[in-house]
Write a protein that holds these residues in place. Structure first.
Motif, PDB file in Angstrom:
ATOM      1  N   GLU A 190       0.828  -1.201   0.000  1.00  0.00           N
ATOM      2  CA  GLU A 190       0.000   0.000   0.000  1.00  0.00           C
ATOM      3  C   GLU A 190       0.862   1.250   0.000  1.00  0.00           C
ATOM      4  N   GLU A 191       1.909   1.251   0.833  1.00  0.00           N
ATOM      5  CA  GLU A 191       2.807   2.404   0.861  1.00  0.00           C
ATOM      6  C   GLU A 191       3.516   2.580  -0.471  1.00  0.00           C
ATOM      7  N   ARG A 192       3.922   1.464  -1.087  1.00  0.00           N
ATOM      8  CA  ARG A 192       4.615   1.542  -2.382  1.00  0.00           C
ATOM      9  C   ARG A 192       3.681   2.073  -3.459  1.00  0.00           C
ATOM     10  N   LEU A 193       2.416   1.626  -3.446  1.00  0.00           N
ATOM     11  CA  LEU A 193       1.451   2.122  -4.426  1.00  0.00           C
ATOM     12  C   LEU A 193       1.217   3.612  -4.250  1.00  0.00           C
ATOM     13  N   GLN A 194       1.138   4.062  -2.992  1.00  0.00           N
ATOM     14  CA  GLN A 194       0.960   5.492  -2.755  1.00  0.00           C
ATOM     15  C   GLN A 194       2.155   6.271  -3.273  1.00  0.00           C
ATOM     16  N   GLN A 195       3.371   5.749  -3.048  1.00  0.00           N
ATOM     17  CA  GLN A 195       4.556   6.441  -3.547  1.00  0.00           C
ATOM     18  C   GLN A 195       4.564   6.483  -5.066  1.00  0.00           C
ATOM     19  N   GLN A 196       4.191   5.360  -5.703  1.00  0.00           N
ATOM     20  CA  GLN A 196       4.122   5.347  -7.164  1.00  0.00           C
ATOM     21  C   GLN A 196       3.053   6.318  -7.648  1.00  0.00           C
ATOM     22  N   HIS A 197       1.947   6.391  -6.893  1.00  0.00           N
ATOM     23  CA  HIS A 197       0.877   7.317  -7.259  1.00  0.00           C
ATOM     24  C   HIS A 197       1.379   8.750  -7.230  1.00  0.00           C
ATOM     25  N   ARG A 198       2.154   9.062  -6.166  1.00  0.00           N
ATOM     26  CA  ARG A 198       2.669  10.421  -6.076  1.00  0.00           C
ATOM     27  C   ARG A 198       3.710  10.685  -7.158  1.00  0.00           C
ATOM     28  N   ARG A 199       4.580   9.672  -7.402  1.00  0.00           N
ATOM     29  CA  ARG A 199       5.591   9.862  -8.443  1.00  0.00           C
ATOM     30  C   ARG A 199       4.971   9.955  -9.816  1.00  0.00           C
ATOM     31  N   GLY A 200       3.747   9.411  -9.971  1.00  0.00           N
ATOM     32  CA  GLY A 200       3.094   9.451 -11.269  1.00  0.00           C
ATOM     33  C   GLY A 200       2.566  10.816 -11.636  1.00  0.00           C
ATOM     34  N   ARG A 201       2.517  11.733 -10.662  1.00  0.00           N
ATOM     35  CA  ARG A 201       2.022  13.076 -10.963  1.00  0.00           C
ATOM     36  C   ARG A 201       3.007  13.793 -11.880  1.00  0.00           C
ATOM     37  N   PRO A 202       2.520  14.396 -12.952  1.00  0.00           N
ATOM     38  CA  PRO A 202       3.426  15.122 -13.845  1.00  0.00           C
ATOM     39  C   PRO A 202       4.157  16.236 -13.109  1.00  0.00           C
ATOM     40  N   ARG A 203       5.442  16.344 -13.320  1.00  0.00           N
ATOM     41  CA  ARG A 203       6.258  17.355 -12.660  1.00  0.00           C
ATOM     42  C   ARG A 203       6.461  18.551 -13.580  1.00  0.00           C
ATOM     43  N   THR A 204       6.481  19.708 -12.986  1.00  0.00           N
ATOM     44  CA  THR A 204       6.757  20.921 -13.728  1.00  0.00           C
ATOM     45  C   THR A 204       7.836  21.698 -12.979  1.00  0.00           C
ATOM     46  N   ASP A 205       8.479  22.621 -13.667  1.00  0.00           N
ATOM     47  CA  ASP A 205       9.495  23.450 -13.037  1.00  0.00           C
ATOM     48  C   ASP A 205       8.829  24.496 -12.155  1.00  0.00           C
ATOM     49  N   CYS A 206       9.259  24.559 -10.894  1.00  0.00           N
ATOM     50  CA  CYS A 206       8.695  25.525  -9.947  1.00  0.00           C
ATOM     51  C   CYS A 206       9.768  26.536  -9.558  1.00  0.00           C
ATOM     52  N   ARG A 207      10.226  27.288 -10.518  1.00  0.00           N
ATOM     53  CA  ARG A 207      11.227  28.323 -10.256  1.00  0.00           C
ATOM     54  C   ARG A 207      10.511  29.642 -10.019  1.00  0.00           C
ATOM     55  N   ILE A 208       9.860  29.746  -8.887  1.00  0.00           N
ATOM     56  CA  ILE A 208       9.011  30.892  -8.600  1.00  0.00           C
ATOM     57  C   ILE A 208       9.824  31.973  -7.909  1.00  0.00           C
ATOM     58  N   GLN A 209       9.896  33.136  -8.525  1.00  0.00           N
ATOM     59  CA  GLN A 209      10.573  34.294  -7.952  1.00  0.00           C
ATOM     60  C   GLN A 209       9.605  35.240  -7.273  1.00  0.00           C
ATOM     61  N   SER A 210       8.352  35.207  -7.703  1.00  0.00           N
ATOM     62  CA  SER A 210       7.326  36.058  -7.092  1.00  0.00           C
ATOM     63  C   SER A 210       5.957  35.442  -7.336  1.00  0.00           C
ATOM     64  N   LEU A 211       5.031  35.727  -6.438  1.00  0.00           N
ATOM     65  CA  LEU A 211       3.652  35.271  -6.544  1.00  0.00           C
ATOM     66  C   LEU A 211       2.726  36.463  -6.687  1.00  0.00           C
ATOM     67  N   SER A 212       1.540  36.213  -7.204  1.00  0.00           N
ATOM     68  CA  SER A 212       0.540  37.271  -7.369  1.00  0.00           C
ATOM     69  C   SER A 212      -0.817  36.760  -6.922  1.00  0.00           C
ATOM     70  N   ALA A 213      -1.578  37.653  -6.287  1.00  0.00           N
ATOM     71  CA  ALA A 213      -2.970  37.350  -5.971  1.00  0.00           C
ATOM     72  C   ALA A 213      -3.786  37.634  -7.225  1.00  0.00           C
ATOM     73  N   ARG A 214      -4.281  36.588  -7.848  1.00  0.00           N
ATOM     74  CA  ARG A 214      -4.860  36.718  -9.186  1.00  0.00           C
ATOM     75  C   ARG A 214      -6.382  36.680  -9.160  1.00  0.00           C
ATOM     76  N   GLU A 215      -6.937  37.330 -10.157  1.00  0.00           N
ATOM     77  CA  GLU A 215      -8.370  37.298 -10.411  1.00  0.00           C
ATOM     78  C   GLU A 215      -8.615  36.626 -11.759  1.00  0.00           C
ATOM     79  N   PRO A 216      -9.844  36.205 -12.043  1.00  0.00           N
ATOM     80  CA  PRO A 216     -10.107  35.524 -13.322  1.00  0.00           C
ATOM     81  C   PRO A 216      -9.750  36.396 -14.516  1.00  0.00           C
ATOM     82  N   THR A 217      -9.273  35.745 -15.575  1.00  0.00           N
ATOM     83  CA  THR A 217      -8.877  36.464 -16.784  1.00  0.00           C
ATOM     84  C   THR A 217      -9.786  36.176 -17.977  1.00  0.00           C
ATOM     85  N   ARG A 218     -10.619  35.149 -17.900  1.00  0.00           N
ATOM     86  CA  ARG A 218     -11.528  34.814 -19.005  1.00  0.00           C
ATOM     87  C   ARG A 218     -12.940  34.688 -18.449  1.00  0.00           C
TER      88      ARG A 218
END
Length: 524
Positions: free
Chosen positions: A34-62
């Motif tokens: 069960e623990e291994r499946l959970q780890q595989q589940h988490r590793r299965g999430r697509p990874r993206t680059d999180c090189r965040i230098q600043s954040l913004s409080a955003r409102e809808p754009t569309r």
């Protein structure tokens, strides 16, 4: 006879020990799997680059206008939304408004900001358990392709319809057909977070909605010309072709003759099914709307709350692992209210309250891998600086104003600004965040990308600072023992701190001091 019994006793003891060892190994292997499946589940999430230098409080754009309301989307291509792998949408439905049947490619948590209404879900393979009185009669003189047929009059059958109201969180799986109807007197406002990086979405990380009726996008209004230019420039840089405007619903892509044959209906009905000429949008007005659904009853909700407490206590005694009998797919509980003050998990009468929702309280979240937190901070109250250990946190401001500061891994403040109602802020995993309410208080809902999201506070009775030895603090921060004790024990609250009724200048200095403490801790 006595000799034989004596000789069998050691043998029986050996078998007993052998079986116990086998069962223990089986349980251990099951836990490991069960623990291994959970780890595989988490590793299965697509990874993206999180090189965040600043954040913004955003409102809808569309924005997409409809006959009985409108739908708004946040910019999915913003850096922080890409990092978290999520998308967000807000619906405003007028009274007697119907959000047309549709399904999405990602699981979602939806919060009822205002109003009440009905939720319809269509789960494949489940029975039509809601039925009104009906009678049947034969269609004599009209023969179908299979001969004599019958049809029902005066009644209807459909899957379960759920009532919801302000403060409810709705957990909605990917691929399940949904519709909403505003049967109240006020506007219905909903905000939803969709986890596009969830393993159930095996497409790309773009949010996709599939409508089964109407014409979803007849009129679109963008947030600004500047945002249109940014979107066009991004598409050009990435070599992407502009997306084709959707002209109709899912049926619009099929051939008309094929649909007529599939449903065994005439061509005129098929044209209505395709919805190509429908200009009402995705939220239509439905004045004559009579759907079978039980009414809200406070007594019934109290009984449900009491039953849930008993179930949690029982699970606490035998462990939290589900045995497969609690719920079936057709009877899943999709709703939990976080708006009631009695629902609070953390409460300070001078500071505010925090209500959490995870998979222990709503089992379907085990499947969705999402959770939520509802916060109410009173005037000038402060929520202890903390970080989310295993999840991104996406904050939506419900009411009031306040100041939020977020600090990244390099001890750099990536967000330090006022927030107001209707804005959304992404706080990446492990980034430290502190919230301070304004003069009118601050209320928010936080969607988190883990079914059992955990936080670690930096101040207060349960904080990381409080749990460290004085010698560690003295040597880390170059302070005296008395200062270390003040740092550890000056705050006895857990998470929500009462606000100081003082000047604005002092409040600003207090926030600066909290930010300095967070930066020093992270650098250390």
């Amino acid at each position: 006879m006595e000799i034989k019994l004596c000789s069998l006793l050691p043998l029986s003891l050996c078998f007993f020990l052998l079986f116990n060892c086998c069962f223990a190994q089986i349980e251990q292997q099951q836990g490991f799997l069960e623990e291994r499946l959970q780890q595989q589940h988490r590793r299965g999430r697509p990874r993206t680059d999180c090189r965040i230098q600043s954040l913004s409080a955003r409102e809808p754009t569309r924005k997409f206008d409809s006959e009985a309301g409108f739908t708004e989307f946040w910019d999915r291509n913003s850096e922080e939304f890409e990092c978290a792998g999520v998308a967000a949408v807000r619906n405003v439905i007028q009274p007697q408004g119907l959000l047309l049947p549709h399904y999405n490619n990602a699981p979602q948590l939806l919060y009822i900001v205002k109003g009440s209404g009905l939720l319809g879900t269509v789960i494949p393979g489940c029975a039509e358990t809601f039925e009104s009185p009906q009678r049947e009669r034969s269609m004599r003189g009209q023969e179908s392709r299979e001969g004599e047929s019958q049809y029902r009059t005066g009644g209807d059958r459909h899957q379960k319809v759920r009532q919801f109201r302000q403060g409810d969180v709705l957990a909605l799986p990917a691929g399940v057909t949904l519709w909403f109807y505003n049967n109240g007197q006020d506007r219905l406002v909903t905000v939803a977070l969709l986890d596009t990086s969830n393993p159930t979405n095996q497409l790309d990380q773009q949010f996709r909605h599939f409508f089964l009726a109407g014409n979803p996008n007849p009129r679109e209004q963008s947030g600004s010309k500047y945002e249109e230019e940014i979107r066009a420039r991004r598409e050009q840089e990435q070599g992407e072709q502009p997306q084709r405007r959707q002209s109709g619903n899912l049926f619009d892509g099929f051939e008309q003759d094929l649909l007529a044959d599939v449903f065994n209906v005439d061509q005129e009905l098929v044209r209505n099914l395709k919805g190509r000429e429908d200009q009402r949008g995705r939220i239509v007005r439905a004045e004559n709307f009579d759907v079978l659904s039980p009414e809200f009853e406070e007594e019934e909700e109290e009984q449900q709350s009491h039953r849930q407490r008993r179930e949690r206590e029982h699970k606490g005694r035998r462990g939290s692992q589900p045995n497969g009998l609690e719920e079936t797919i057709c009877t899943l509980r999709l709703r939990e209210n976080l708006g009631r003050p009695s629902r609070a998990d953390v409460y300070n009468p001078r500071g505010g309250r925090i209500s959490t929702l995870n998979s222990h309280k709503l089992p379907i979240l085990n499947f969705l891998q999402l959770s939520a937190e509802r916060g109410v901070l009173y005037q000038n109250a402060v929520m202890a600086p903390l970080w989310n250990m295993n999840a991104h946190s996406i904050l939506y401001i419900l009411r009031g104003t306040g100041r939020i500061q977020v600090v990244g891994d390099a001890g750099i403040c990536v967000f330090n600004d006022e927030v107001r109602e209707g804005q959304m802020l992404v706080v990446p995993q492990n980034f430290a965040v502190v919230k301070k309410a304004g003069n009118r208080g601050l209320e928010y809902i936080a969607f988190k990308t883990n079914e059992q999201a955990m936080t670690s506070p930096l101040a207060g009775r349960l904080s990381a600072i409080r749990a460290m030895p004085e010698e560690v603090l003295m040597n880390s921060y170059q302070i005296s023992r008395q200062e270390a004790r003040s740092l550890k024990y000056n705050r006895e609250e857990t998470t929500v701190f009462a606000g100081r009724r003082s000047s604005r200048g002092y409040s600003t200095r207090a926030m600066e001091y909290a930010l300095t403490a967070v930066e020093a801790f992270l650098k250390a």
